[in-house]
Design an enzyme around this catalytic site. Sequence first.
Site, PDB file in Angstrom:
ATOM      1  N   LYS A 210       0.817  -1.195   0.000  1.00  0.00           N
ATOM      2  CA  LYS A 210       0.000   0.000   0.000  1.00  0.00           C
ATOM      3  C   LYS A 210       0.860   1.257   0.000  1.00  0.00           C
ATOM      4  CE  LYS A 210      -2.954  -2.615   3.088  1.00  0.00           C
ATOM      5  NZ  LYS A 210      -2.940  -2.967   4.521  1.00  0.00           N
ATOM      6  N   GLY A 211       2.141   1.076   0.280  1.00  0.00           N
ATOM      7  CA  GLY A 211       3.024   2.208   0.572  1.00  0.00           C
ATOM      8  C   GLY A 211       3.107   3.269  -0.504  1.00  0.00           C
TER       9      GLY A 211
ATOM     10  N   GLU B 160       7.800   3.392  -6.278  1.00  0.00           N
ATOM     11  CA  GLU B 160       8.060   2.822  -4.945  1.00  0.00           C
ATOM     12  C   GLU B 160       7.929   3.898  -3.872  1.00  0.00           C
ATOM     13  OE1 GLU B 160       8.814  -0.254  -4.037  1.00  0.00           O
ATOM     14  OE2 GLU B 160      10.263  -1.169  -5.379  1.00  0.00           O
ATOM     15  N   ASP B 161       7.586   3.466  -2.648  1.00  0.00           N
ATOM     16  CA  ASP B 161       7.620   4.401  -1.522  1.00  0.00           C
ATOM     17  C   ASP B 161       9.064   4.620  -1.070  1.00  0.00           C
ATOM     18  OD1 ASP B 161       7.853   1.787  -0.546  1.00  0.00           O
ATOM     19  OD2 ASP B 161       6.453   2.066   1.106  1.00  0.00           O
TER      20      ASP B 161
ATOM     21  N   ASP C 204      15.115   0.506   0.029  1.00  0.00           N
ATOM     22  CA  ASP C 204      15.926   0.378   1.242  1.00  0.00           C
ATOM     23  C   ASP C 204      17.087  -0.588   0.953  1.00  0.00           C
ATOM     24  OD1 ASP C 204      16.625   0.664   3.897  1.00  0.00           O
ATOM     25  OD2 ASP C 204      15.204  -0.795   4.639  1.00  0.00           O
TER      26      ASP C 204
ATOM     27  N   PHE D 247      13.910   5.190  10.671  1.00  0.00           N
ATOM     28  CA  PHE D 247      12.622   4.708  10.173  1.00  0.00           C
ATOM     29  C   PHE D 247      11.694   5.899   9.965  1.00  0.00           C
ATOM     30  CE2 PHE D 247       8.591   2.558  10.003  1.00  0.00           C
ATOM     31  CZ  PHE D 247       8.907   1.383   9.338  1.00  0.00           C
ATOM     32  N   VAL D 248      11.158   5.993   8.755  1.00  0.00           N
ATOM     33  CA  VAL D 248      10.395   7.180   8.349  1.00  0.00           C
ATOM     34  C   VAL D 248       8.947   6.799   8.044  1.00  0.00           C
ATOM     35  CG1 VAL D 248      10.219   8.853   6.452  1.00  0.00           C
ATOM     36  CG2 VAL D 248      12.435   8.378   7.486  1.00  0.00           C
TER      37      VAL D 248
ATOM     38  N   ASP E 269       4.212   3.568   6.514  1.00  0.00           N
ATOM     39  CA  ASP E 269       3.529   3.298   7.781  1.00  0.00           C
ATOM     40  C   ASP E 269       4.451   2.720   8.844  1.00  0.00           C
ATOM     41  OD1 ASP E 269       3.803   0.663   6.456  1.00  0.00           O
ATOM     42  OD2 ASP E 269       2.578  -0.045   8.134  1.00  0.00           O
TER      43      ASP E 269
ATOM     44  N   ARG F 113       0.206   6.619   7.464  1.00  0.00           N
ATOM     45  CA  ARG F 113       0.278   6.717   6.004  1.00  0.00           C
ATOM     46  C   ARG F 113      -0.310   8.030   5.492  1.00  0.00           C
ATOM     47  NH1 ARG F 113       1.624   1.595   3.913  1.00  0.00           N
ATOM     48  NH2 ARG F 113       0.706  -0.184   4.973  1.00  0.00           N
TER      49      ARG F 113
HETATM   50  P1  IMP Z   1      13.629  -3.253   0.713  1.00  0.00           P
HETATM   51  O1  IMP Z   1      13.347  -4.567   0.052  1.00  0.00           O
HETATM   52  O2  IMP Z   1      14.547  -3.410   1.881  1.00  0.00           O
HETATM   53  O3  IMP Z   1      14.110  -2.179  -0.214  1.00  0.00           O
HETATM   54  O4  IMP Z   1      12.251  -2.880   1.395  1.00  0.00           O
HETATM   55  C1  IMP Z   1      11.474  -1.847   1.039  1.00  0.00           C
HETATM   56  C2  IMP Z   1      10.185  -1.925   1.831  1.00  0.00           C
HETATM   57  O5  IMP Z   1      10.421  -1.941   3.268  1.00  0.00           O
HETATM   58  C3  IMP Z   1       9.413  -0.669   1.559  1.00  0.00           C
HETATM   59  O6  IMP Z   1       8.582  -0.809   0.424  1.00  0.00           O
HETATM   60  C4  IMP Z   1       8.648  -0.444   2.844  1.00  0.00           C
HETATM   61  O7  IMP Z   1       7.414  -1.137   2.811  1.00  0.00           O
HETATM   62  C5  IMP Z   1       9.523  -1.052   3.933  1.00  0.00           C
HETATM   63  N1  IMP Z   1      10.322   0.003   4.610  1.00  0.00           N
HETATM   64  C6  IMP Z   1      11.672   0.115   4.601  1.00  0.00           C
HETATM   65  N2  IMP Z   1      12.067   1.203   5.303  1.00  0.00           N
HETATM   66  C7  IMP Z   1      10.948   1.799   5.753  1.00  0.00           C
HETATM   67  C8  IMP Z   1      10.712   2.991   6.532  1.00  0.00           C
HETATM   68  O8  IMP Z   1      11.631   3.746   6.938  1.00  0.00           O
HETATM   69  N3  IMP Z   1       9.405   3.285   6.798  1.00  0.00           N
HETATM   70  C9  IMP Z   1       8.364   2.520   6.369  1.00  0.00           C
HETATM   71  N4  IMP Z   1       8.551   1.407   5.632  1.00  0.00           N
HETATM   72  C10 IMP Z   1       9.830   1.028   5.323  1.00  0.00           C
END
Ligand code: IMP
Length: 188
Positions: A49-50, A106-107, A110, A159-160, A166, A172
């Site tokens: 949902k992000g 993407e939101d 990471d 963490f944001v 969320d 959100r």
């Molecule tokens: P990645 O596979 O590690 O790049 O994960 C990305 C996903 O982790 C994002 O789409 C978010 O859903 C979640 N995520 C990572 N960091 C944060 C954050 O700081 N706040 C909220 N969700 C996060």
Amino acid sequence: MTYRKEIVPPGLERVLFTEAQVNRRIAEIAAEISAKYTERPLKLIGVLKGSVFFLTALARLITVPVKIDFLAISTFAPQPRASGGVVRISKDLDEGIENEDVLLVEDIVDTGLTTRYLLQMLAGRGPNTLGICTLLDRTSKRLVPVTIHYRCFEIPDRFVVGCGLDYKQLYRNLGYLAVLDPAAVTAD
Ligand code: IMP
């Protein structure tokens, strides 16, 4: 409890980017995208949902024709809220993307593992072009290299929440981006 604009809600440490800063940056990115995709309709693909809030804000400011579609993923993380688990599609796109110009929206990127998985899956469906647009980029946690074509903000290793991101499904709907107060993090 209400979210009042002038007060940082409980559980948040500080505002990282104000609503005005977020809106200004999204407008800049939308202008860049509009200048690039002039030949054919652009398909924006959001990850539920992000990325919903970012995608809709972006789409409204893009001045070339756009289509939208969504997919949902579930991540089986090694521990709750950890990034970098095994990714599975829990809701697929409604339509194919063959020969289309596609931007994965993407939101946050990471570790990059989710984005890499989605890119490989989408690339296999034969789009004409495939790019990445993300609201946030946290390079300090990157485990796999990802080429990001459009990025609103790079953020520190915190963490944001807000603008679609969320913590336990909350925050959100904040129009700004804020750092979660570590004291508010609970184990469950
Ligand atoms: P990645 O596979 O590690 O790049 O994960 C990305 C996903 O982790 C994002 O789409 C978010 O859903 C979640 N995520 C990572 N960091 C944060 C954050 O700081 N706040 C909220 N969700 C996060």
